[in-house]
Design a protein around this motif. Structure first.
Motif, PDB file in Angstrom:
ATOM      1  N   ALA A 468       0.828  -1.205   0.000  1.00  0.00           N
ATOM      2  CA  ALA A 468       0.000   0.000   0.000  1.00  0.00           C
ATOM      3  C   ALA A 468       0.861   1.253   0.000  1.00  0.00           C
ATOM      4  CB  ALA A 468      -0.938  -0.011   1.206  1.00  0.00           C
ATOM      5  N   PHE A 469       1.996   1.228   0.704  1.00  0.00           N
ATOM      6  CA  PHE A 469       2.916   2.367   0.686  1.00  0.00           C
ATOM      7  C   PHE A 469       3.535   2.534  -0.706  1.00  0.00           C
ATOM      8  CE2 PHE A 469       3.019   2.585   5.353  1.00  0.00           C
ATOM      9  CZ  PHE A 469       3.115   3.960   5.518  1.00  0.00           C
ATOM     10  N   ILE A 470       3.913   1.435  -1.328  1.00  0.00           N
ATOM     11  CA  ILE A 470       4.478   1.509  -2.685  1.00  0.00           C
ATOM     12  C   ILE A 470       3.448   2.105  -3.641  1.00  0.00           C
ATOM     13  CG2 ILE A 470       5.231   0.111  -4.652  1.00  0.00           C
ATOM     14  CD1 ILE A 470       6.555  -1.794  -2.634  1.00  0.00           C
ATOM     15  N   ALA A 471       2.214   1.634  -3.541  1.00  0.00           N
ATOM     16  CA  ALA A 471       1.160   2.134  -4.417  1.00  0.00           C
ATOM     17  C   ALA A 471       0.945   3.633  -4.204  1.00  0.00           C
ATOM     18  CB  ALA A 471      -0.136   1.374  -4.156  1.00  0.00           C
ATOM     19  N   GLU A 472       0.915   4.059  -2.958  1.00  0.00           N
ATOM     20  CA  GLU A 472       0.705   5.472  -2.657  1.00  0.00           C
ATOM     21  C   GLU A 472       1.858   6.315  -3.204  1.00  0.00           C
ATOM     22  OE1 GLU A 472      -1.182   8.894  -0.969  1.00  0.00           O
ATOM     23  OE2 GLU A 472      -1.893   6.873  -1.424  1.00  0.00           O
ATOM     24  N   ALA A 473       3.086   5.844  -3.051  1.00  0.00           N
ATOM     25  CA  ALA A 473       4.241   6.583  -3.570  1.00  0.00           C
ATOM     26  C   ALA A 473       4.178   6.707  -5.089  1.00  0.00           C
ATOM     27  CB  ALA A 473       5.529   5.891  -3.132  1.00  0.00           C
ATOM     28  N   LEU A 474       3.810   5.633  -5.773  1.00  0.00           N
ATOM     29  CA  LEU A 474       3.713   5.670  -7.234  1.00  0.00           C
ATOM     30  C   LEU A 474       2.645   6.660  -7.689  1.00  0.00           C
ATOM     31  CD1 LEU A 474       4.017   1.844  -7.923  1.00  0.00           C
ATOM     32  CD2 LEU A 474       5.634   3.596  -8.692  1.00  0.00           C
ATOM     33  N   LEU A 475       1.493   6.638  -7.042  1.00  0.00           N
ATOM     34  CA  LEU A 475       0.398   7.514  -7.475  1.00  0.00           C
ATOM     35  C   LEU A 475       0.693   8.971  -7.134  1.00  0.00           C
ATOM     36  CD1 LEU A 475      -2.670   5.279  -6.575  1.00  0.00           C
ATOM     37  CD2 LEU A 475      -1.669   5.703  -8.821  1.00  0.00           C
ATOM     38  N   ARG A 476       1.305   9.222  -5.999  1.00  0.00           N
ATOM     39  CA  ARG A 476       1.687  10.602  -5.670  1.00  0.00           C
ATOM     40  C   ARG A 476       2.690  11.142  -6.683  1.00  0.00           C
ATOM     41  NH1 ARG A 476       2.463  11.793   0.772  1.00  0.00           N
ATOM     42  NH2 ARG A 476       0.526  10.859   1.518  1.00  0.00           N
ATOM     43  N   SER A 477       3.658  10.305  -7.063  1.00  0.00           N
ATOM     44  CA  SER A 477       4.650  10.767  -8.037  1.00  0.00           C
ATOM     45  C   SER A 477       4.013  10.974  -9.402  1.00  0.00           C
ATOM     46  CB  SER A 477       5.816   9.779  -8.119  1.00  0.00           C
ATOM     47  OG  SER A 477       5.402   8.527  -8.639  1.00  0.00           O
ATOM     48  N   ALA A 478       2.999  10.176  -9.731  1.00  0.00           N
ATOM     49  CA  ALA A 478       2.266  10.391 -10.982  1.00  0.00           C
ATOM     50  C   ALA A 478       1.571  11.745 -10.964  1.00  0.00           C
ATOM     51  CB  ALA A 478       1.253   9.272 -11.202  1.00  0.00           C
ATOM     52  N   CYS A 479       1.063  12.145  -9.808  1.00  0.00           N
ATOM     53  CA  CYS A 479       0.474  13.483  -9.679  1.00  0.00           C
ATOM     54  C   CYS A 479       1.535  14.555  -9.891  1.00  0.00           C
ATOM     55  CB  CYS A 479      -0.170  13.649  -8.300  1.00  0.00           C
ATOM     56  SG  CYS A 479      -1.690  12.714  -8.053  1.00  0.00           S
ATOM     57  N   ARG A 480       2.699  14.353  -9.301  1.00  0.00           N
ATOM     58  CA  ARG A 480       3.765  15.349  -9.456  1.00  0.00           C
ATOM     59  C   ARG A 480       4.214  15.463 -10.907  1.00  0.00           C
ATOM     60  NH1 ARG A 480       5.479  12.841  -4.596  1.00  0.00           N
ATOM     61  NH2 ARG A 480       7.158  11.678  -5.636  1.00  0.00           N
ATOM     62  N   ARG A 481       4.116  14.376 -11.644  1.00  0.00           N
ATOM     63  CA  ARG A 481       4.477  14.401 -13.069  1.00  0.00           C
ATOM     64  C   ARG A 481       3.333  14.906 -13.944  1.00  0.00           C
ATOM     65  NH1 ARG A 481       8.652  10.924 -14.786  1.00  0.00           N
ATOM     66  NH2 ARG A 481       8.124  11.687 -16.881  1.00  0.00           N
ATOM     67  N   GLY A 482       2.173  15.173 -13.350  1.00  0.00           N
ATOM     68  CA  GLY A 482       1.046  15.723 -14.111  1.00  0.00           C
ATOM     69  C   GLY A 482       0.214  14.705 -14.842  1.00  0.00           C
ATOM     70  N   ALA A 483       0.430  13.426 -14.570  1.00  0.00           N
ATOM     71  CA  ALA A 483      -0.341  12.400 -15.278  1.00  0.00           C
ATOM     72  C   ALA A 483      -1.788  12.348 -14.797  1.00  0.00           C
ATOM     73  CB  ALA A 483       0.319  11.031 -15.099  1.00  0.00           C
ATOM     74  N   ILE A 484      -2.011  12.678 -13.559  1.00  0.00           N
ATOM     75  CA  ILE A 484      -3.350  12.696 -12.978  1.00  0.00           C
ATOM     76  C   ILE A 484      -3.362  13.754 -11.890  1.00  0.00           C
ATOM     77  CG2 ILE A 484      -2.817  10.902 -11.263  1.00  0.00           C
ATOM     78  CD1 ILE A 484      -5.686   9.848 -11.641  1.00  0.00           C
ATOM     79  N   SER A 485      -4.490  14.412 -11.708  1.00  0.00           N
ATOM     80  CA  SER A 485      -4.554  15.487 -10.720  1.00  0.00           C
ATOM     81  C   SER A 485      -4.792  14.913  -9.322  1.00  0.00           C
ATOM     82  CB  SER A 485      -5.679  16.467 -11.072  1.00  0.00           C
ATOM     83  OG  SER A 485      -6.946  15.846 -10.889  1.00  0.00           O
ATOM     84  N   THR A 486      -4.462  15.707  -8.326  1.00  0.00           N
ATOM     85  CA  THR A 486      -4.691  15.297  -6.940  1.00  0.00           C
ATOM     86  C   THR A 486      -6.176  15.077  -6.685  1.00  0.00           C
ATOM     87  OG1 THR A 486      -2.747  16.540  -6.213  1.00  0.00           O
ATOM     88  CG2 THR A 486      -4.370  15.960  -4.529  1.00  0.00           C
ATOM     89  N   GLU A 487      -7.015  15.943  -7.265  1.00  0.00           N
ATOM     90  CA  GLU A 487      -8.454  15.804  -7.071  1.00  0.00           C
ATOM     91  C   GLU A 487      -8.962  14.499  -7.672  1.00  0.00           C
ATOM     92  OE1 GLU A 487      -7.169  19.820  -6.589  1.00  0.00           O
ATOM     93  OE2 GLU A 487      -6.934  18.460  -8.293  1.00  0.00           O
ATOM     94  N   ARG A 488      -8.460  14.143  -8.831  1.00  0.00           N
ATOM     95  CA  ARG A 488      -8.898  12.897  -9.474  1.00  0.00           C
ATOM     96  C   ARG A 488      -8.388  11.691  -8.698  1.00  0.00           C
ATOM     97  NH1 ARG A 488     -12.411  11.318 -12.869  1.00  0.00           N
ATOM     98  NH2 ARG A 488     -10.971  10.149 -14.226  1.00  0.00           N
ATOM     99  N   LEU A 489      -7.188  11.797  -8.145  1.00  0.00           N
ATOM    100  CA  LEU A 489      -6.661  10.705  -7.343  1.00  0.00           C
ATOM    101  C   LEU A 489      -7.522  10.502  -6.089  1.00  0.00           C
ATOM    102  CD1 LEU A 489      -4.527   8.566  -6.788  1.00  0.00           C
ATOM    103  CD2 LEU A 489      -3.097  10.335  -5.748  1.00  0.00           C
ATOM    104  N   GLN A 490      -7.953  11.591  -5.481  1.00  0.00           N
ATOM    105  CA  GLN A 490      -8.831  11.470  -4.319  1.00  0.00           C
ATOM    106  C   GLN A 490     -10.170  10.858  -4.713  1.00  0.00           C
ATOM    107  OE1 GLN A 490      -8.920  15.423  -2.697  1.00  0.00           O
ATOM    108  NE2 GLN A 490      -7.021  15.146  -1.541  1.00  0.00           N
ATOM    109  N   LEU A 491     -10.666  11.193  -5.889  1.00  0.00           N
ATOM    110  CA  LEU A 491     -11.910  10.595  -6.358  1.00  0.00           C
ATOM    111  C   LEU A 491     -11.741   9.095  -6.560  1.00  0.00           C
ATOM    112  CD1 LEU A 491     -14.824  11.260  -7.228  1.00  0.00           C
ATOM    113  CD2 LEU A 491     -13.973  11.535  -9.568  1.00  0.00           C
ATOM    114  N   TRP A 492     -10.584   8.686  -7.077  1.00  0.00           N
ATOM    115  CA  TRP A 492     -10.320   7.256  -7.229  1.00  0.00           C
ATOM    116  C   TRP A 492     -10.314   6.569  -5.865  1.00  0.00           C
ATOM    117  CZ3 TRP A 492      -5.970   4.674  -5.258  1.00  0.00           C
ATOM    118  CH2 TRP A 492      -5.892   3.314  -5.601  1.00  0.00           C
TER     119      TRP A 492
END
Length: 798
Positions: A468-492
Motif C-alpha cells: 500500500a505504501f508503494i502504491a501510494e508513492a507511485l500515485l503521488r509521483s504520478a500526480c507530481r508528473r502531471g499524469a493525474i490530478s490530486t483531485e482525481r486521485l482522491q476521487l479514485w
C-alpha cells in the motif's frame, strides 16, 4: 523542595513584580504603576495623571491584578482581561481600558482588586511562559512554551498564534543548551527561583532583539502541594540510566548499516499512533511479540528488501516506545546492494531526518525512497546529490526498480497474492474454530491465538501494508508528473470498496431493521478502540453500540457507490510513465494493483485483529478466574506470562501475578514523570527536549468550520457527533463507527500519511488533518470551534 519562601512575600501580580523589580539582575521588570478598584472610583483624575507622567514610551498595557489571581491556594491565570497598546496620552482610551479590565473581574469583583499599568514592550523576538517544574507531577524540568514568530507578548497566555515547546531538565549542563536566548531565559529563571525561596514558579516573559529578558509576571505553581516529594531524585536516576543506554545504542553498530541512529515515536510502524506514547506493559509487549520484534523485517525480506537479521524495531525507554530508525531504514534498502552503498544511503537518510525532524511521521515520503516511483531520479538529486558514485546509483536504481516491478506484477513470496493467501488461511482457521465463547480460558489457548495471529496475520499484513505504501508513492509521483490530478486521485480513492465500507453499510442496515445486530457483531464484534489495549471494550461488549435513537436518520447513504474511470488523457499519461520504466504493466493494471493493496491491507487488519482481540478476551476470562481485573492484566508482560507455560510457578498464581502487577504499576507510575521527545538523536537529548511541531497530513481539498469534540476509548457511542469535527489522539479500526455519524471532519494527534484513518477519510471524502502533533491537538481541545482547510493545509481556531 521548599514550598514556602521565608525571605520573600508574594503578593498580587503587581506587588510581586514591584518587590522583585530592584532585586533582579539577570532580567528586567518594566516600570509599573498600580492602583485598586476603590482608588479608581474616588481618585480617577490623580490616577490618569500618574499614568500620563510615567515612563511609558507612548503606549501602555493595562492588566488585571486581582486579589485571588496569584494566591498561594489558587490561580486565576488568564481569567481576566488585558488591554494592549493603550495610548498613554488619551484619557478617554485609558478610562475605557481600565473600565474594561474592572468589568472582566465579573463575579470576582473586590474593592482591593488592582489594575497594573506598564509600558508596552516593543521589538519582541520571543515571548511565552516558563514553568519551573512539570505541572502535573512536579517533574524537574523547565517547561518553556513560547512564540518566536508573531512578535507579540500575549499569544501563549491567550492560547492563540504559533506555540512551541521545549523541556529542559533542571540540572542540565548549560553547554547543552545551544540557544543563547534560552540560556538567558534560564539564567533569569534561576535567579527568580533563588529570590523567591526556590518555590515552583510560573513565569511570564518576553525577550527583545538584543536578548534582554523581561519578566511580565511571577506566580507560584499552586499544584505543588500535590507532587510526590521524591520525584526529582527518581527522574535524575532514570535519566542517567537512559542516557547510558543511548550511549551504547545510538553509535554505529557492526550488524547495521548507517551512522548514529535516531529513535522516534512515529517513524515506520508508528507506536504513538497504534499503542500510544506511554502504553501499559501488556499492550507494548503484545506489539513487540506480534510486530516489532521480527515480523516487520521478515515481511520486507520476502518482498526483496534487505533483512537486518536479529534486529528489533521498537525499544522501550521507561514505558515510552521508540522506533530504532536505523533498523527501520536498513529494512528499506533493496537486498542486492553492496555494503558501502547500503551504509552510505542509511547514513544520509538519517542525516536528512535529523535535519528535518518535522518529517518523523513521513519518512517513507520525505526521507527514504522505498520504491522506484516516477520522480525517483529528480527527488534523489535534490535530496542526496553526490551521495553515491554514478555506478552505485545505477545499481541502487536498478535493484529498487526490480523490487518495485515485482511488487506490481505480483511475483515472489512477497507478492500481494501470496500475502492474501496467508490472510485467507487465517480467516479460514478462524471460521473453522468458530466463536471462542466455549473455549477453555487458559494461557495455552491465549498463546495459540497469538502465534496464529503472528504467523498468518501480522507478517502478511505487514507485506500488504508495504504494498500500500508503494502504491501510494507511485500515485503521488504520478500526480507530481502531471499524469493525474490530486483531485482525481482522491476521487479514485473514494471509489474503493473496503471492509470499512461494509462496516458502515452493515451498521446502517441494523438501524434500518434490514439486518440483525448478530450478523454485524459476528463480523465486526471483535473490533475495539485501542487494538492492543485489554481495558478497551470490544464492539460486542458494548451495550451502547446500537443505542442511539437517531442512528437510522444519520446513516443513510453513508457510502454511496462511486464509480471511477480513467480519462483517455490520464490513461495515456500514466502509460507513458510506466513505459519509461519498461515495466510490463498497463495504466489500468497499476490502478488495480493500488486498489488491491489498499483493500487487502484493510481486510488483513480486520482478520488479524480478530485473533488478537480473541486472545485478549480469553486472557480477560482467565484473569477473572484467578482474581485479576482488566486493569491488573494491562500491567502484565505477555512474554513473562506465557513463560509460565514452560516454567510453571511454584506458588499460588494470584499471589505471584499480583506481585508482578504491583511492581509493574509502580514502575509505570514512576515513568510518567519522564519527559522525552518525539525524536531522540543523541544521548543528551534526554536533557533538552524540543517538542517538534508536526506537519499534519491533510486529506481531501475541502474546507469545514465546526465545533470540535474529543473522542476517547470509553466515549459512549451515543455521543452526538453529527456535524462536528472529531478529535482523536490515536485512532485505529475500533473507531470506524464514527464514519456512520455524519461527522464534519477528523483531526488526530498521531498518525501518518498512509495510516488507517488517512485511508478511511480519503475513502469517505471527509476532510481531515492526520497527525497534527501534541501542541496543536491540545489547543484544539480548548477552543470553541475549528476551521479545517485542507486545500490551504491550515487549521485555525475559533
Amino acid at each position: 523542595m521548599s514550598l514556602h519562601a521565608p525571605d520573600f512575600n508574594f503578593g498580587t501580580k503587581s506587588e510581586t513584580l514591584a518587590r522583585l523589580q530592584t532585586r533582579v539582575s539577570r532580567s528586567q521588570i518594566l516600570p509599573l504603576y498600580y492602583f485598586t478598584v476603590t482608588q479608581w472610583l474616588y481618585q480617577k483624575a490623580v490616577i490618569l495623571a500618574a499614568i500620563a507622567g510615567m515612563d511609558h514610551g507612548g503606549c501602555v498595557i493595562i492588566r488585571s491584578s486581582a486579589q485571588n489571581e496569584d494566591s498561594q491556594c489558587d490561580s486565576m491565570a488568564g481569567a481576566f482581561t488585558s488591554c494592549l497598546n493603550v495610548p498613554a496620552d488619551s484619557q478617554l482610551d485609558l478610562d475605557r481600558a481600565i473600565e474594561h479590565v474592572i468589568t472582566s473581574f465579573g463575579q470576582h469583583q473586590h474593592g482591593e482588586n488592582q489594575i497594573l499599568v506598564q509600558p508596552m514592550l516593543r521589538d519582541i523576538q520571543m515571548s511565552g511562559v516558563v514553568m519551573t517544574h512539570d505541572l502535573e507531577h512536579g517533574a524537574p524540568y523547565y517547561v518553556i512554551n513560547y512564540d518566536d514568530e508573531s512578535g507579540l507578548t500575549d499569544t501563549i497566555t491567550g492560547g492563540v498564534g504559533i506555540q512551541k515547546t521545549v523541556l529542559i531538565y533542571r540540572d542540565t549542563d548549560h553547554r547543552l543548551v545551544r540557544s543563547t536566548r534560552i540560556q538567558a531565559l534560564l539564567a533569569a529563571c534561576r535567579e527568580l527561583e533563588a529570590l523567591c525561596g526556590r518555590v515552583p514558579l510560573d513565569i511570564e516573559f518576553a525577550i527583545d532583539r538584543q536578548e534582554c529578558v523581561y519578566i511580565l509576571q511571577v506566580r507560584r505553581i499552586t499544584l505543588c502541594n500535590t507532587w510526590h516529594p521524591v520525584t526529582e531524585r527518581r527522574v535524575a536516576r532514570q535519566l542517567a540510566h537512559i542516557r547510558h543506554y543511548l550511549e551504547q545504542t545510538l553509535p554505529p553498530q557492526r550488524d547495521l548499516f548507517g551512522g548514529n541512529s535516531l529513535l522516534g515515536v512515529m517513524p515506520d510502524w508508528n507506536p504513538a499512533e497504534i499503542i500510544g506514547t506511554m502504553p501499559r506493559p501488556l499492550a507494548s509487549s503484545l506489539y513487540r511479540l506480534l510486530v516489532t520484534d521480527s515480523a516487520w523485517r521478515e515481511a520486507r525480506s520476502r518482498m526483496g528488501y534487505y533483512h537486518p537479521r536479529h534486529q528489533v524495531l521498537m525499544v522501550m525507554l521507561g514505558h515510552h516506545p521508540y522506533i530504532d530508525v536505523r533498523s527501520s531504514f536498513n529494512s528499506f534498502l533493496p537486498a542486492g546492494l553492496d555494503d558501502a552503498t547500503g551504509d552510505r544511503l542509511v547514513t544520509v537518510w538519517l542525516e536528512r531526518l535529523r535535519e528535518h525532524p518535522e518529517w518523523h511521521d513521513k519518512v517513507e515520503f520525505e526521507v527514504v525512497q522505498t520504491c522506484l516511483d516516477f520522480t525517483f531520479e529528480a527527488d534523489f538529486e535534490v535530496r542526496y546529490a553526490g551521495c553515491l558514485t554514478s555506478d552505485a546509483f545505477q545499481t541502487y536504481r536498478q535493484e529498487l526498480g526490480t523490487l518495485t516491478c515485482r511488487a506490481i506484477v505480483g511475483e515472489g513470496e512477497g507478492s500481494l497474492a501470496s500475502a492474501m493467501l496467508g490472510i485467507h488461511a487465517c480467516a479460514v482457521d478462524q471460521e473453522r474454530r468458530g466463536p471462542i465463547n466455549n473455549w477453555r480460558a487458559d494461557l495455552a489457548s491465549v498463546k495459540r491465538l497469538l502465534m496464529a495471529c503472528r504467523e498468518f496475520g501480522t507478517v502478511n499484513f505487514a507485506i500488504l501494508a508495504r504494498h500500500a505504501f508503494i502504491a501510494e508513492a507511485l500515485l503521488r509521483s504520478a500526480c507530481r508528473r502531471g499524469a493525474i490530478s490530486t483531485e482525481r486521485l482522491q476521487l479514485w480513492k473514494r471509489s474503493l470498496h473496503t471492509v470499512t465500507t461494509d462496516l458502515t453499510t452493515d451498521y446502517a442496515a441494523v438501524f434500518a431493521g434490514t439486518q440483525p445486530a448478530d450478523h454485524f457483531l459476528a463480523r465486526f464484534g471483535h473490533l475495539r478502540p485501542g487494538t492492543y489495549d485489554i481495558t478497551s471494550l470490544r464492539y460486542d461488549e458494548r451495550h451502547d453500540l446500537f443505542a442511539t435513537a437517531s442512528g437510522s436518520n444519520e446513516l443513510e447513504s453513508v457510502h454511496a457507490t462511486r464509480g471511477f474511470e480513467l480519462q483517455p488523457d490520464e490513461e495515456q499519461a500514466l502509460q507513458r510513465l510506466l513505459d519509461e520504466r519498461s515495466w510490463p504493466v498497463t495504466a489500468a493494471g497499476l490502478l488495480a494493483y493500488a486498489g488491491q493493496a489498499v483493500q487487502g491491507r484493510e481486510y488483513a487488519k480486520l482478520v488479524f485483529t480478530r485473533d488478537l482481540s480473541d486472545a485478549l478476551a480469553l486472557l480477560n476470562r482467565w484473569g477473572g478466574e484467578v482474581g485479576l481485573a482488566r486493569e491488573d492484566l494491562s500491567y502484565l508482560d505477555i512474554f513473562q506470562l506465557l513463560d509460565t507455560l514452560a516454567s510453571p510457578l511454584l506458588d499460588d498464581i494470584d499471589r505471584v501475578v499480583l506481585n508482578w502487577v504491583d511492581k509493574a504499576r509502580h514502575e509505570y507510575q514512576q515513568a510518567i514523570s519522564l519527559k522525552l521527545g518525539h525524536l531522540i538523536s543523541g544521548a543528551d537529548d534526554v536533557f533538552v527536549v524540543p517538542i517538534h511541531r508536526s506537519l499534519p497530513n491533510f486529506i481531501t481539498q475541502k474546507r469545514v468550520e465546526a465545533e470540535g469534540i474529543l473522542l476517547q476509548q470509553d466515549t459512549p457511542v451515543t455521543t452526538a457527533l453529527q456535524g462536528r469535527i472529531v478529535c482523536i489522539e490515536n485512532a485505529d479500526p475500533g473507531y470506524d463507527w464514527v464514519f456512520t455519524r455524519d461527522i464534519a471532519g477528523l483531526v488526530t494527534q498521531y498518525g501518518g500519511a498512509n495510516s488507517h484513518m488517512a485511508i478511511r477519510c480519503a475513502e469517505f471524502g471527509i476532510p481531515a488533518a492526520i497527525g497534527c502533533g501534541e501542541q496543536l491537538f491540545s489547543r484544539l481541545l480548548r477552543c470553541r470551534g475549528i476551521v479545517l482547510n485542507c486545500q490551504d493545509k491550515t487549521i485555525n481556531l475559533v
